[in-house]
Design a protein around this motif. Structure first.
Motif, mmCIF file in Angstrom:
data_model
loop_
_atom_site.group_PDB
_atom_site.id
_atom_site.type_symbol
_atom_site.label_atom_id
_atom_site.label_comp_id
_atom_site.label_asym_id
_atom_site.label_seq_id
_atom_site.Cartn_x
_atom_site.Cartn_y
_atom_site.Cartn_z
ATOM 1 N N LYS A 86 0.828 -1.194 0.000
ATOM 2 C CA LYS A 86 0.000 0.000 0.000
ATOM 3 C C LYS A 86 0.867 1.251 0.000
ATOM 4 N N GLY A 87 0.562 2.176 -0.915
ATOM 5 C CA GLY A 87 1.172 3.488 -0.911
ATOM 6 C C GLY A 87 0.187 4.509 -0.394
ATOM 7 N N LYS A 88 0.503 5.786 -0.571
ATOM 8 C CA LYS A 88 -0.379 6.840 -0.082
ATOM 9 C C LYS A 88 -1.700 6.828 -0.834
ATOM 10 N N ARG A 89 -1.661 6.610 -2.159
ATOM 11 C CA ARG A 89 -2.869 6.622 -2.974
ATOM 12 C C ARG A 89 -3.110 5.323 -3.733
ATOM 13 N N ILE A 90 -2.071 4.545 -3.957
ATOM 14 C CA ILE A 90 -2.166 3.357 -4.809
ATOM 15 C C ILE A 90 -1.816 2.117 -4.001
ATOM 16 N N SER A 91 -2.549 1.033 -4.231
ATOM 17 C CA SER A 91 -2.242 -0.247 -3.599
ATOM 18 C C SER A 91 -2.394 -1.364 -4.618
ATOM 19 N N ALA A 92 -1.761 -2.492 -4.344
ATOM 20 C CA ALA A 92 -1.851 -3.661 -5.222
ATOM 21 C C ALA A 92 -1.760 -4.917 -4.371
ATOM 22 N N ALA A 93 -2.441 -5.976 -4.806
ATOM 23 C CA ALA A 93 -2.468 -7.217 -4.030
ATOM 24 C C ALA A 93 -2.565 -8.416 -4.968
ATOM 25 N N VAL A 94 -2.132 -9.573 -4.460
ATOM 26 C CA VAL A 94 -2.272 -10.848 -5.155
ATOM 27 C C VAL A 94 -2.926 -11.835 -4.199
ATOM 28 N N TYR A 95 -4.013 -12.478 -4.658
ATOM 29 C CA TYR A 95 -4.732 -13.485 -3.884
ATOM 30 C C TYR A 95 -4.598 -14.825 -4.578
ATOM 31 N N CYS A 96 -4.432 -15.872 -3.795
ATOM 32 C CA CYS A 96 -4.384 -17.229 -4.335
ATOM 33 C C CYS A 96 -5.411 -18.073 -3.590
ATOM 34 N N PHE A 97 -6.518 -18.371 -4.257
ATOM 35 C CA PHE A 97 -7.566 -19.199 -3.662
ATOM 36 C C PHE A 97 -7.393 -20.648 -4.112
ATOM 37 N N ASN A 98 -7.715 -21.566 -3.220
ATOM 38 C CA ASN A 98 -7.611 -23.013 -3.499
ATOM 39 C C ASN A 98 -6.220 -23.375 -4.017
ATOM 40 N N PRO A 99 -5.164 -22.966 -3.300
ATOM 41 C CA PRO A 99 -3.805 -23.241 -3.792
ATOM 42 C C PRO A 99 -3.550 -24.737 -3.920
ATOM 43 N N ALA A 100 -2.657 -25.091 -4.857
ATOM 44 C CA ALA A 100 -2.288 -26.494 -5.109
ATOM 45 C C ALA A 100 -3.501 -27.342 -5.461
ATOM 46 N N SER A 101 -4.474 -26.726 -6.159
ATOM 47 C CA SER A 101 -5.683 -27.448 -6.542
ATOM 48 C C SER A 101 -5.970 -27.189 -8.016
ATOM 49 N N HIS A 102 -6.673 -28.137 -8.656
ATOM 50 C CA HIS A 102 -7.108 -27.929 -10.038
ATOM 51 C C HIS A 102 -8.168 -26.833 -10.123
ATOM 52 N N GLU A 103 -8.726 -26.443 -8.991
ATOM 53 C CA GLU A 103 -9.727 -25.380 -8.940
ATOM 54 C C GLU A 103 -9.126 -24.070 -8.437
ATOM 55 N N GLN A 104 -7.827 -23.917 -8.632
ATOM 56 C CA GLN A 104 -7.116 -22.725 -8.164
ATOM 57 C C GLN A 104 -7.615 -21.475 -8.873
ATOM 58 N N VAL A 105 -7.669 -20.360 -8.132
ATOM 59 C CA VAL A 105 -8.045 -19.056 -8.670
ATOM 60 C C VAL A 105 -7.015 -18.024 -8.203
ATOM 61 N N ILE A 106 -6.421 -17.323 -9.151
ATOM 62 C CA ILE A 106 -5.518 -16.213 -8.828
ATOM 63 C C ILE A 106 -6.263 -14.908 -9.084
ATOM 64 N N VAL A 107 -6.187 -13.985 -8.142
ATOM 65 C CA VAL A 107 -6.814 -12.667 -8.287
ATOM 66 C C VAL A 107 -5.727 -11.608 -8.078
ATOM 67 N N ILE A 108 -5.593 -10.709 -9.051
ATOM 68 C CA ILE A 108 -4.643 -9.607 -8.978
ATOM 69 C C ILE A 108 -5.427 -8.312 -8.914
ATOM 70 N N SER A 109 -5.202 -7.534 -7.881
ATOM 71 C CA SER A 109 -5.984 -6.304 -7.695
ATOM 72 C C SER A 109 -5.091 -5.073 -7.671
ATOM 73 N N SER A 110 -5.682 -3.958 -8.076
ATOM 74 C CA SER A 110 -5.037 -2.648 -7.942
ATOM 75 C C SER A 110 -6.121 -1.650 -7.548
ATOM 76 N N ALA A 111 -5.745 -0.628 -6.799
ATOM 77 C CA ALA A 111 -6.719 0.345 -6.322
ATOM 78 C C ALA A 111 -6.094 1.722 -6.250
ATOM 79 N N PHE A 112 -6.928 2.726 -6.517
ATOM 80 C CA PHE A 112 -6.535 4.130 -6.366
ATOM 81 C C PHE A 112 -7.503 4.793 -5.419
ATOM 82 N N SER A 113 -7.007 5.434 -4.368
ATOM 83 C CA SER A 113 -7.863 6.095 -3.387
ATOM 84 C C SER A 113 -7.723 7.613 -3.516
ATOM 85 N N PHE A 114 -8.757 8.309 -3.095
ATOM 86 C CA PHE A 114 -8.749 9.773 -3.168
ATOM 87 C C PHE A 114 -9.384 10.352 -1.910
#
Length: 215
Positions: free
Chosen positions: A187-215
């Motif tokens: 997280k920065g002052k205005r910008i943030s970024a994240a990586v989520y890994c759901f159901n790791p090591a599974s054939h049903e794995q989901v990766i989510v990459i997020s970015s956000a700008f706050s004001f």
């Protein structure tokens, strides 16, 4: 006696010749400042969803707050090609440990059409925090459904969060209603970024990459 009268006349003359704007400035300084009107704040976020078992898509969330007023819009949240809009009321309590709760009420349209009640809540301490988004969609197809997003995080420093995440959704075509995983966020002052890994090591794995700008 004449000296006292002369001094009184001088004081009256000085008061009468003092510029009006100078006296107004003195009076304004002696009065407490007026309360400032609340200002707008918020954030715009994008989540790139990369499920192993289905096509990638982007979820968008826009939030605006002014005092207790909370406004929010989401896309591809309750389902693909679904668009939802909410209004809510911000409540908070505590200092060392802060509790923020926002009851919301809105509607979803597009691939799903329904009135949607819900809430958002966060508990924030010095080195840890917890967050949950919850909403109930009574007319979701094929049946009524509860959507939720949760995070439990540790913050070793102010700009970094790491922890566990969970999501209850029907959007992913992997046969699971509940997705569980881990995440890391910077997280920065205005910008943030994240990586989520759901159901790791599974054939049903989901990766989510997020970015956000706050004001």
């Amino acid at each position: 006696m004449w000296a006292a009268r002369l001094a009184a006349h001088c004081l009256l003359l000085a008061a009468a010749t003092t510029p009006l704007h100078a006296r107004a400035a003195e009076e304004s300084e002696s009065q407490p400042p007026a309360a400032q009107a609340p200002t707008w704040s918020g954030a715009v976020s994008a989540y790139l969803n990369l499920p192993r078992s289905s096509d990638a898509y982007v979820t968008g969330i826009a939030i605006a707050n002014r005092g207790a007023l909370h406004l929010e819009a989401r896309s591809n949240y309750e389902g693909k090609d679904a668009y939802s809009f909410f209004a809510g009321y911000n409540l908070s309590a505590g200092e060392a440990v802060r509790l923020d709760v926002t009851p919301i009420l809105g509607a979803v349209t597009g691939s799903t059409n329904s009135v949607v009640p819900g809430f958002e809540a966060a508990v924030t301490g010095r080195y840890a925090d917890a967050y949950v988004e919850f909403e109930y969609v009574p007319n979701a197809k094929p049946s009524s459904y509860t959507y939720a997003w949760t995070e439990l995080a540790f913050r070793p420093v102010d700009w970094f969060r790491i922890g566990f995440a969970g999501q209850r959704t029907r959007v992913y075509e992997n046969g699971r209603d509940l997705q569980r995983g881990v995440f890391a966020q910077v997280k920065g002052k205005r910008i943030s970024a994240a990586v989520y890994c759901f159901n790791p090591a599974s054939h049903e794995q989901v990766i989510v990459i997020s970015s956000a700008f706050s004001f």
